[in-house]
Design a protein around this motif. Structure first.
Motif, PDB file in Angstrom:
ATOM      1  N   SER A   1      -5.568  -5.128  -4.225  1.00  0.00           N
ATOM      2  CA  SER A   1      -5.697  -4.678  -5.547  1.00  0.00           C
ATOM      3  C   SER A   1      -4.307  -3.891  -6.123  1.00  0.00           C
ATOM      4  O   SER A   1      -4.494  -2.658  -5.518  1.00  0.00           O
ATOM      5  CB  SER A   1      -6.940  -4.006  -6.267  1.00  0.00           C
ATOM      6  OG  SER A   1      -6.787  -3.572  -7.370  1.00  0.00           O
ATOM      7  N   THR A   2      -3.419  -4.533  -6.351  1.00  0.00           N
ATOM      8  CA  THR A   2      -1.996  -3.678  -6.833  1.00  0.00           C
ATOM      9  C   THR A   2      -2.511  -2.489  -7.791  1.00  0.00           C
ATOM     10  O   THR A   2      -1.874  -1.506  -7.508  1.00  0.00           O
ATOM     11  CB  THR A   2      -0.975  -4.640  -7.321  1.00  0.00           C
ATOM     12  OG1 THR A   2      -0.640  -5.449  -6.481  1.00  0.00           O
ATOM     13  CG2 THR A   2       0.260  -3.826  -7.617  1.00  0.00           C
ATOM     14  N   ALA A   3      -3.223  -2.848  -8.902  1.00  0.00           N
ATOM     15  CA  ALA A   3      -3.512  -1.834  -9.830  1.00  0.00           C
ATOM     16  C   ALA A   3      -3.939  -0.777  -9.411  1.00  0.00           C
ATOM     17  O   ALA A   3      -3.762   0.489  -9.916  1.00  0.00           O
ATOM     18  CB  ALA A   3      -4.206  -2.762 -11.024  1.00  0.00           C
ATOM     19  N   ILE A   4      -5.221  -0.928  -8.480  1.00  0.00           N
ATOM     20  CA  ILE A   4      -6.001   0.137  -8.257  1.00  0.00           C
ATOM     21  C   ILE A   4      -5.194   1.027  -7.334  1.00  0.00           C
ATOM     22  O   ILE A   4      -5.297   2.382  -7.320  1.00  0.00           O
ATOM     23  CB  ILE A   4      -7.334  -0.254  -7.724  1.00  0.00           C
ATOM     24  CG1 ILE A   4      -8.353  -0.879  -8.639  1.00  0.00           C
ATOM     25  CG2 ILE A   4      -8.315   0.930  -7.220  1.00  0.00           C
ATOM     26  CD1 ILE A   4      -9.598  -1.630  -8.390  1.00  0.00           C
ATOM     27  N   ILE A   5      -4.709   0.414  -6.204  1.00  0.00           N
ATOM     28  CA  ILE A   5      -4.037   1.263  -5.228  1.00  0.00           C
ATOM     29  C   ILE A   5      -3.004   2.056  -5.668  1.00  0.00           C
ATOM     30  O   ILE A   5      -2.802   3.179  -5.520  1.00  0.00           O
ATOM     31  CB  ILE A   5      -3.592   0.398  -4.087  1.00  0.00           C
ATOM     32  CG1 ILE A   5      -4.757  -0.566  -3.241  1.00  0.00           C
ATOM     33  CG2 ILE A   5      -2.786   1.108  -2.870  1.00  0.00           C
ATOM     34  CD1 ILE A   5      -4.132  -1.622  -2.348  1.00  0.00           C
ATOM     35  N   LEU A   6      -1.896   1.216  -6.267  1.00  0.00           N
ATOM     36  CA  LEU A   6      -0.823   2.037  -7.018  1.00  0.00           C
ATOM     37  C   LEU A   6      -1.122   3.267  -7.835  1.00  0.00           C
ATOM     38  O   LEU A   6      -0.483   4.250  -7.751  1.00  0.00           O
ATOM     39  CB  LEU A   6       0.038   1.245  -7.533  1.00  0.00           C
ATOM     40  CG  LEU A   6       0.794   0.236  -6.524  1.00  0.00           C
ATOM     41  CD1 LEU A   6       2.091  -0.420  -7.216  1.00  0.00           C
ATOM     42  CD2 LEU A   6       1.348   0.949  -5.327  1.00  0.00           C
TER      43      LEU A   6
ATOM     44  N   LYS B   1       4.116   1.955   3.499  1.00  0.00           N
ATOM     45  CA  LYS B   1       3.689   0.620   4.114  1.00  0.00           C
ATOM     46  C   LYS B   1       2.706  -0.278   3.172  1.00  0.00           C
ATOM     47  O   LYS B   1       2.713  -1.371   3.194  1.00  0.00           O
ATOM     48  CB  LYS B   1       2.723   0.672   5.607  1.00  0.00           C
ATOM     49  CG  LYS B   1       3.635   1.794   6.565  1.00  0.00           C
ATOM     50  CD  LYS B   1       4.921   1.378   7.141  1.00  0.00           C
ATOM     51  CE  LYS B   1       5.669   2.150   7.779  1.00  0.00           C
ATOM     52  NZ  LYS B   1       6.000   3.624   7.109  1.00  0.00           N
ATOM     53  N   ALA B   2       1.815   0.413   2.572  1.00  0.00           N
ATOM     54  CA  ALA B   2       0.887  -0.362   1.817  1.00  0.00           C
ATOM     55  C   ALA B   2       1.483  -0.860   0.517  1.00  0.00           C
ATOM     56  O   ALA B   2       1.242  -1.947   0.172  1.00  0.00           O
ATOM     57  CB  ALA B   2      -0.502   0.531   1.284  1.00  0.00           C
ATOM     58  N   LEU B   3       2.514  -0.170  -0.117  1.00  0.00           N
ATOM     59  CA  LEU B   3       3.208  -0.542  -1.095  1.00  0.00           C
ATOM     60  C   LEU B   3       4.208  -2.132  -0.842  1.00  0.00           C
ATOM     61  O   LEU B   3       4.386  -2.901  -1.234  1.00  0.00           O
ATOM     62  CB  LEU B   3       4.437   0.522  -1.701  1.00  0.00           C
ATOM     63  CG  LEU B   3       5.332  -0.046  -2.710  1.00  0.00           C
ATOM     64  CD1 LEU B   3       4.642  -0.462  -3.998  1.00  0.00           C
ATOM     65  CD2 LEU B   3       6.277   1.286  -2.853  1.00  0.00           C
ATOM     66  N   GLY B   4       4.980  -1.844   0.417  1.00  0.00           N
ATOM     67  CA  GLY B   4       5.651  -3.065   0.904  1.00  0.00           C
ATOM     68  C   GLY B   4       4.586  -4.243   1.017  1.00  0.00           C
ATOM     69  O   GLY B   4       5.115  -5.235   0.455  1.00  0.00           O
TER      70      GLY B   4
ATOM     71  N   THR C   1      -6.552   0.986   3.088  1.00  0.00           N
ATOM     72  CA  THR C   1      -5.670   1.332   1.864  1.00  0.00           C
ATOM     73  C   THR C   1      -5.677  -0.301   1.179  1.00  0.00           C
ATOM     74  O   THR C   1      -6.208  -0.404  -0.128  1.00  0.00           O
ATOM     75  CB  THR C   1      -4.403   1.773   1.764  1.00  0.00           C
ATOM     76  OG1 THR C   1      -4.344   2.909   2.278  1.00  0.00           O
ATOM     77  CG2 THR C   1      -4.022   1.858   0.511  1.00  0.00           C
ATOM     78  N   ILE C   2      -5.212  -1.412   1.889  1.00  0.00           N
ATOM     79  CA  ILE C   2      -5.451  -2.639   1.315  1.00  0.00           C
ATOM     80  C   ILE C   2      -6.709  -3.510   1.723  1.00  0.00           C
ATOM     81  O   ILE C   2      -6.388  -4.729   1.781  1.00  0.00           O
ATOM     82  CB  ILE C   2      -4.276  -3.352   1.923  1.00  0.00           C
ATOM     83  CG1 ILE C   2      -4.003  -3.418   3.298  1.00  0.00           C
ATOM     84  CG2 ILE C   2      -3.014  -2.440   1.354  1.00  0.00           C
ATOM     85  CD1 ILE C   2      -3.043  -4.635   3.956  1.00  0.00           C
ATOM     86  N   SER C   3      -7.672  -2.900   2.214  1.00  0.00           N
ATOM     87  CA  SER C   3      -8.754  -3.706   2.752  1.00  0.00           C
ATOM     88  C   SER C   3      -9.755  -4.457   1.421  1.00  0.00           C
ATOM     89  O   SER C   3     -10.392  -5.420   1.633  1.00  0.00           O
ATOM     90  CB  SER C   3      -9.614  -2.832   3.415  1.00  0.00           C
ATOM     91  OG  SER C   3     -10.168  -1.818   2.678  1.00  0.00           O
TER      92      SER C   3
END
Length: 532
Positions: free
Chosen positions: A125-130, A146-149, A327-329
């Motif tokens: 989820s790009t929206a939630i993480i960012l 790293k998560a952003l990449g 973070t990206i799970s």
């Protein structure tokens, strides 16, 4: 009249639910989905019998894809090429293929359906993480980058995933289909490039020249719909056309104005899309398969985290890899769009749709809790990395200790070097430490909050200690450690505003620089200078 009453009820329910959820820092996406469920269950209104709602929600996805394309910067990709094209590519490929394989093996799914589901589940989820990382300031931390990449590559991966659905829907020989798709893609790109260079840019220029926001916004909507229509003419989805329209305008002068003007429309239309997702949920199916949903949720998030950890650990320290992996799970919002498209094209049945949508929604609900407790979890499992400090040339005296080698730390080091001051930099991020070593800075790896590290840097003999980070908890830890060892130390810290300054008032920090005050003074000085 009944329809109006239902719409009013839906808006009221969405508002109330989101007000409550925001108190617990839940994303509004969850509120819209829950509203959709409530409206479907109690008012018996769903997208299957409301064609207009379906079209409007689809337009929300078109705007989402346009804004993703708009944020797609080639300059950013160049700077973060390892995070995007190594970490991101490996994460999407390994996770997607593994989930696709498991779908065929464990659930006997047809290959095409398994591939779509597998790669959709690989997205986060790009929206939630960012949103959460930007709010906490962790977007600039090592794991945040790293998560952003990885998220950037996932956004890129959306293009082949959309194409994959297009290809799978056409019942023709695969070789001929791929050749036809490549030809259509080439023609689409060519036409869009010509339109962008000779028509769209000039059209937007004339719209801007009117100095009327409504006309400019109307022109932007025309560009989005035109690109979507051109893509559809060549046999691609509206979403794909919108994505490339965003890419086309990403490097233009209008990018930020478009983002600002479109944001309310995009969020509202996306809200309708997520409402429509919740509207499709059948609670009876969820109840019947609740155990399976929980098992899938746990297994998918765990596997995604393990794969990401296994990839990042090759190049980074364990702690960074762990935080990146968690973070990206979760599974992202665009997976919902892919599942709905797959269902519309009969790749998955109603029950499968209900189960995967429930898994995605639950993973999104879990995300804020995971990210808020990330540091605590990392502290329990992994000790802070410590390297032995090797200080050559004897003891330091009358020196300045710079804590942190981020953007501010680099600028301070540059000024100190220029003025020939004696200084030492202490950095706890391995990548920034190595960057400092390459720049021939007097930099040492360690945690500035640890007393043995400060002792090695002769903090008692230092004339000042500068804390360049803006994390209040970290400032407090470092300040307390320094003051315990050197009660008369001259401490300098930075905070965002007066509220943060008050939080640190109980500490004997000599100088607290308030960023907003300094910036406002600098801007006013320049403004007044222009008028003199």
């Amino acid at each position: 009249m009944q329809q109006i009453a239902i719409i009013l009820g839906a808006i009221f329910i969405a508002s109330v639910i989101n007000i409550i959820l925001k108190r617990f820092d839940f994303p509004t996406i969850i509120g819209y989905i829950l509203t959709g469920v409530i409206v479907a269950e109690f008012f018996h209104l769903n997208v299957h019998n409301t064609e207009i709602l379906e079209y409007v929600s689809e337009f929300g996805i078109v705007l989402l894809m346009f804004t993703i394309g708009l944020e797609f910067s080639f300059r950013e990709l160049k700077v973060m090429k390892k995070e995007v094209f190594v970490y991101g590519a490996l994460q999407v490929l390994i996770t997607g293929l593994l989930f696709a394989f498991m779908a065929t093996l464990l659930f006997s799914m047809p290959l095409r359906s398994a591939i779509i589901i597998g790669f959709a589940l690989a997205l986060s989820s790009t929206a939630i993480i960012l949103k959460i990382l930007n709010e906490t300031g962790e977007i600039h931390a090592s794991y945040g980058r790293k998560a952003l990449g990885i998220l950037l590559f996932q956004d890129i991966a959306v293009i082949p995933l959309l194409l994959m659905i297009e290809i799978f829907t056409k019942d023709v020989p695969l070789q001929a289909l791929i050749l036809q798709t490549l030809l259509n893609m080439f023609l689409f790109f060519l036409l869009l490039y010509i339109l962008g260079k000779y028509v769209i840019d000039r059209f937007l220029h004339y719209a801007v020249a009117t100095k009327n926001q409504e006309i400019f916004l109307l022109a932007v909507f025309f560009v989005i719909i035109l690109s979507a229509a051109v893509a559809h003419y060549f046999g691609f989805s509206y979403s794909l056309g919108a994505f490339f329209a965003g890419m086309l305008l990403a490097e233009s002068h209008y990018k930020y104005q478009i983002e600002a003007d479109l944001s309310p429309f995009r969020d509202l239309l996306l809200g309708i899309f997520f409402f429509s997702v919740g509207n499709r949920i059948d609670l009876s199916i969820i109840v019947d398969h609740f155990g399976q949903i929980i098992l899938l949720l746990t297994g998918i998030m765990l596997l995604k985290a393990l794969i990401a950890y296994g990839i990042v650990i090759i190049w980074e320290q364990k702690r960074t890899a762990f935080k990146t992996a968690l973070t990206i799970s979760q599974v992202g919002e665009f997976a919902l769009a892919l599942f709905v498209m797959a269902y519309g094209n009969k790749f998955i049945d109603e029950t499968t749709l209900q189960i995967v949508v429930s898994v995605v929604v639950l993973s999104m609900i879990a995300t804020p809790f995971i990210l808020k407790n990330l540091k605590r979890l990392a502290d329990k499992l992994f000790k802070e990395p410590v390297r032995e400090l090797i200080i050559e040339g004897g003891h330091f005296n009358n020196h300045i200790i710079v804590c942190g080698y981020g953007p501010l730390g680099k600028e301070i080091a540059k000024v100190l070097k220029h003025k020939s001051f004696q200084y030492i930099i202490i950095e706890h991020d391995l990548k920034l430490y190595e960057e400092g070593v390459q720049n021939n800075e007097p930099i040492f790896f360690g945690n500035a909050a640890q007393r043995n590290v400060l002792q090695s840097l002769d903090v008692k003999n230092a004339c000042a200690v500068v804390m360049t980070f803006h994390n209040l908890e970290k400032i407090r830890l470092v300040a307390q450690a320094v003051l315990d060892m050197a009660p008369n130390a001259h401490l300098v810290a930075r905070v965002r505003d007066e509220k943060e300054k008050k939080v640190l008032e109980d500490l004997s920090i000599a100088d607290i620089v308030v960023s907003t005050q300094v910036l406002s003074k600098e801007m006013m000085d320049r403004l007044l200078y222009c008028h003199i």
